[in-house]
Design an enzyme around this catalytic site. Structure first.
Site, mmCIF file in Angstrom:
data_model
loop_
_atom_site.group_PDB
_atom_site.id
_atom_site.type_symbol
_atom_site.label_atom_id
_atom_site.label_comp_id
_atom_site.label_asym_id
_atom_site.label_seq_id
_atom_site.Cartn_x
_atom_site.Cartn_y
_atom_site.Cartn_z
ATOM 1 N N ASN A 186 0.803 -1.228 0.000
ATOM 2 C CA ASN A 186 0.000 0.000 0.000
ATOM 3 C C ASN A 186 0.834 1.276 0.000
ATOM 4 O OD1 ASN A 186 0.888 -0.657 2.598
ATOM 5 N ND2 ASN A 186 -0.648 0.690 3.521
ATOM 6 N N GLU A 187 2.087 1.165 -0.418
ATOM 7 C CA GLU A 187 2.983 2.319 -0.371
ATOM 8 C C GLU A 187 2.377 3.573 -0.999
ATOM 9 O OE1 GLU A 187 3.945 -0.720 -0.719
ATOM 10 O OE2 GLU A 187 5.761 -1.054 0.447
#
Lengths: 281, 281, 281
Positions: free
Chosen positions: A157-158
């Site tokens: 989910n960067e």
């Protein structure tokens, strides 16, 4: 694989001081000599975040097992309720020196190189949420079993944090879920609830929490039924190209990380994200 | 990305003449400044075929949006009933000069380079059939929503016409549906009815026709919720290798196209295909 | 493709002796001139193992069909009940000379290069189990139909024998089932029952045994409906990279095979495996 950087920096002539490099309070390692299976249990509350200390201990523990002929497989799991690992420790990336960023990033690289390239059978028993770097640990194993609770999520989910997953996170992800699923999930910074994670192939199997340990042991036994030598050569054949890409571009990747992370805009994003996490508590 | 070829050929010193390059009757572009979302509506009856004029207008319109800071996303859709786009205009490839073939092919390349490499979020709202080059437009977007009607088909059906999809059509297709599905579909020149297209991952979602616009807007909002910078870098990381392959072989690809398309056997195939289309009407 | 090695070694000046190279008792070849479809029926009991003789005959038969303008497609199937092919003949890899190993391995390479790179439409009608090299034959075709009986299994199970599938077996497998499925299946040496094989995409379709021939003919007709030239160029575009990898490393691959197979530990594994097979009878 190259010798692990930290040890090399030990000043010659001095007694080998058991400083941070020998901390052993963040991961509980147990080896069952009869089966040849070790368990690495993350116990770094509140969220098993991957700090420099954690990664250092992880690498040393994994190397010890790798060199122990009595050990043929490792199960990764968490001793902290509801979380497998929250990923890279943001405090290591915020307001620190360039040297610190470099040291931290080398430890992240080293962790992945050792785990993804391990000769042992590696099984992730995912008993909680596992975003970003936590997801990478799971992706680097040979097999992923997750507790079926849809409240537990996993994913890279960067992008949600305003940052970009490194190319080798991406490569690892693509080999597991394929190009299309990876492209969409990485751009959206998706965190997948366990059932969805299984559907897209990000985890291999779901089980009720109370069956997780038993299932991990059974899967491990299945993989260990194969002759080590043939299995190891096969694993290496499958993973070599992806490992080699980072090995060939390691220092460049460190430089890219430092230059990206030290941008004021990125620092601001990370500080805002940390504030948000604090308020959540 | 390289400057778009046609503009460069504008003679210096002369007033910028709004010739073909500035036609704006084949695509209706609307920008909703409040949401930052533009819609490009193909309105080139009878079948939105990708003529040199159409492609030129497409590239210019897309570039304008790309350079407009108020615009963050584009929805591609059709204003012609029952057809999204019928693909490359066969009349451009039949009985023309080598120079014309070269100019046409560069416009096809340019269209794909710009769309596949766009920094904006791109959503295809596929409200009709979409063979060959029409399918490529859809494949080059970030997300594909198709009207659920099984009479609408989509696919790279070049082989049916006796021609071969260029390698970068193929590369784009493989990243979306995987190698095996692509190999079979390309050899058979398959046109997939909407439900099958979704099953093989060629489109992401099906909706009733009356919900298409609403759905496209909702998907766009989801993608635009991410910070632009992180999303753009992630998109570029995923698509760079495929884009670079054409950039590195662009002139070679033009030559291949010319030499292939100007073969008498191919010209004959295309003429027969056009005859068949005419009779169908 | 390079000329097939064995023929070149024919001493010049001597009459062309119909020795092993011209055996025709292991594969029954029938060509239906009206449809342009040939059938190659493996009839080398007890298990259609891929001996040097079998592979030699296979290559020669395939080449004859390839050069026969009346032939556009080939169906591979077995005349032996319950087995498609048991894979490489272990007796060819056990207790033989280095020269023999080299000759054998070149024949294995040649078989794959010819089949995977064939200009004809190739359909595998898998009417029995198909481990290891037998699976490779099926994987190298354009389409795979398998009898639905779950007692019939298929897969690259080399790891079970303590050996490693060559990189081009692996490459072929990955293009069909994807990286993740291949990684797991190769490490476990999995043999998939027919229904599972279809689920993971290793075979395209399952049919009752009595419908197999009819189905193969129908699928062949569908593929032959396309113009040969466009279909062949498309197939070549999809398979060239994988073919080229072996062509570029062919002698290296022979050396690797010899050095691996002549290890005492590997010879011991293979002898034990053969003993086990004998006891099974």
């Amino acid at each position: 694989p190259p010798a692990w950087g930290r040890a090399a920096r030990q000043p010659p002539g001095l007694p080998h001081t058991p400083c941070r490099a020998f901390s052993n309070n963040k991961i509980l390692v147990e080896l069952d000599e009869s089966s040849g299976v070790a368990t690495m249990k993350f116990k770094s509350p509140p969220v098993n975040s991957l700090s420099l200390d954690f990664l250092t201990e992880f690498c040393i523990s994994l190397e010890k097992l790798e060199n122990n002929r009595a050990c043929r497989g490792v199960i990764l799991t968490s001793a902290v309720p509801r979380i497998f690992s929250s990923g890279l420790d943001i405090t290591e990336m915020c307001g620190k020196t360039m040297e610190h960023y470099a040291e931290f990033w080398r430890a992240v690289q080293e962790t992945w190189l050792r785990l993804y390239g391990s000769n042992m059978v590696t099984v992730a028993a995912i008993n909680g949420s596992s975003p970003a770097g936590g997801c990478l640990l799971a992706l680097s194993c040979d097999y992923r079993i997750m507790v079926e609770d849809p409240k537990f999520t996993i994913g890279l989910n960067e992008a949600q944090l305003g940052i970009v997953a490194p190319f080798w996170f991406k490569d690892t992800f693509v080999t597991v879920v394929g190009h299309r699923v990876a492209e969409r999930a990485l751009q959206l910074g998706s965190l997948h609830p366990a059932p969805e994670a299984q559907k897209i192939g990000l985890v291999d199997e779901l089980v009720p929490e109370e069956k997780l340990q038993e299932k991990a042991v059974a899967v491990m036994a299945q993989w260990l039924a194969l002759p080590d030598h043939a299995r190891q050569l096969t694993k290496s054949m499958m993973r070599k190209a992806v490992l080699d890409r980072l090995v060939a571009h390691r220092e460049e990747d460190v430089k890219n990380f430092i230059s990206f992370i030290s941008k004021e805009s990125i620092q601001k994003s990370l500080r805002m994200y940390m504030e948000m996490l604090k308020k959540k508590k």
